[in-house]
Design a protein around this motif. Sequence first.
Motif, short mmCIF file in Angstrom:
data_model
loop_
_atom_site.label_atom_id
_atom_site.label_comp_id
_atom_site.label_asym_id
_atom_site.label_seq_id
_atom_site.Cartn_x
_atom_site.Cartn_y
_atom_site.Cartn_z
N GLN A 52 -7.48 1.92 16.67
CA GLN A 52 -6.64 2.88 17.38
C GLN A 52 -6.30 4.04 16.45
N PRO A 53 -6.03 5.20 17.01
CA PRO A 53 -5.63 6.33 16.15
C PRO A 53 -4.18 6.18 15.69
N LEU A 54 -3.87 6.86 14.60
CA LEU A 54 -2.48 6.93 14.16
C LEU A 54 -1.67 7.66 15.22
N LYS A 55 -0.44 7.27 15.38
CA LYS A 55 0.48 8.02 16.24
C LYS A 55 1.08 9.13 15.37
N ILE A 56 0.87 10.35 15.79
CA ILE A 56 1.35 11.51 15.04
C ILE A 56 2.12 12.40 16.01
N GLN A 57 3.33 12.76 15.62
CA GLN A 57 4.17 13.59 16.47
C GLN A 57 3.78 15.06 16.33
N GLU A 58 4.09 15.83 17.36
CA GLU A 58 3.71 17.25 17.39
C GLU A 58 4.26 18.02 16.19
N HIS A 59 5.50 17.74 15.80
CA HIS A 59 6.07 18.47 14.66
C HIS A 59 5.35 18.10 13.36
N GLU A 60 4.78 16.90 13.30
CA GLU A 60 4.01 16.51 12.11
C GLU A 60 2.69 17.25 12.06
N SER A 70 0.84 -1.21 0.00
CA SER A 70 0.00 0.00 0.00
C SER A 70 0.87 1.25 0.00
N LEU A 71 1.91 1.25 0.83
CA LEU A 71 2.82 2.41 0.88
C LEU A 71 3.46 2.67 -0.47
N GLU A 72 3.89 1.62 -1.13
CA GLU A 72 4.50 1.78 -2.46
C GLU A 72 3.52 2.41 -3.43
N LYS A 73 2.28 1.95 -3.42
CA LYS A 73 1.26 2.52 -4.30
C LYS A 73 0.91 3.95 -3.90
N MET A 74 0.93 4.24 -2.61
CA MET A 74 0.66 5.59 -2.13
C MET A 74 1.74 6.56 -2.63
N THR A 131 0.03 18.04 -2.22
CA THR A 131 1.06 17.00 -2.30
C THR A 131 1.81 16.90 -0.98
N GLY A 132 2.05 18.03 -0.33
CA GLY A 132 2.70 18.01 0.98
C GLY A 132 1.87 17.27 2.01
N LEU A 133 0.54 17.47 1.96
CA LEU A 133 -0.34 16.72 2.87
C LEU A 133 -0.25 15.22 2.59
N LEU A 134 -0.31 14.86 1.32
CA LEU A 134 -0.23 13.45 0.95
C LEU A 134 1.08 12.82 1.43
N ASN A 135 2.19 13.51 1.16
CA ASN A 135 3.49 12.95 1.51
C ASN A 135 3.69 12.86 3.02
N GLU A 136 3.14 13.82 3.76
CA GLU A 136 3.26 13.76 5.23
C GLU A 136 2.42 12.60 5.76
N TYR A 137 1.24 12.39 5.20
CA TYR A 137 0.42 11.26 5.60
C TYR A 137 1.15 9.95 5.33
N ILE A 138 1.78 9.86 4.17
CA ILE A 138 2.53 8.65 3.83
C ILE A 138 3.65 8.43 4.84
N LYS A 139 4.37 9.49 5.19
CA LYS A 139 5.46 9.39 6.16
C LYS A 139 4.94 8.93 7.51
N ILE A 140 3.81 9.47 7.94
CA ILE A 140 3.19 9.07 9.21
C ILE A 140 2.79 7.60 9.16
N CYS A 141 2.25 7.17 8.04
CA CYS A 141 1.89 5.76 7.88
C CYS A 141 3.12 4.86 7.96
N GLU A 142 4.21 5.28 7.33
CA GLU A 142 5.45 4.51 7.39
C GLU A 142 5.94 4.38 8.83
N GLU A 143 5.90 5.48 9.57
CA GLU A 143 6.34 5.47 10.96
C GLU A 143 5.47 4.55 11.81
N ASN A 144 4.16 4.59 11.58
CA ASN A 144 3.26 3.72 12.33
C ASN A 144 3.49 2.26 11.99
N LEU A 145 3.67 1.95 10.73
CA LEU A 145 3.93 0.58 10.33
C LEU A 145 5.23 0.06 10.96
N ALA A 146 6.22 0.93 11.08
CA ALA A 146 7.51 0.53 11.66
C ALA A 146 7.38 0.09 13.12
#
Length: 95
Positions: free
Chosen positions: A63-71, A6-10, A33-48
């Motif tokens: 459960q909610p996504l874990k999102i850091q304050e700077h994100e 899914s991440l690869e397709k995103m 595009t910035g919103l999309l890419n930040e969401y993808i990055k957040i998804c990658e971090e959560n999957l990790a």
Amino acid sequence: MTPQESLEKMHAASNRFYDDAIGTNCHAFIEFTGLLNEYIKICEENLAVGIDFTQINAHSKSQPLKIQEHEVAYLNEKLRCIFQGLIVLRGEADE
């Protein structure tokens, strides 16, 4: 489909969107595009950390996504640009 697939397709979809958005000559639209890419990055971090982001949304009881304050701050920066400050996310520390 696995979350990694899914991440690869995103990533591919975001790249296509950016290419098309540039052609609109509308800066605020390109900012999506910035919103999309930040969401993808957040998804990658959560999957990790073992969170399957593919089923997390407002319609599920997951459960909610874990999102850091700077994100949150970065997402708000993009939303402010796009919507002139009329839409912002909760959770950002006061500036």
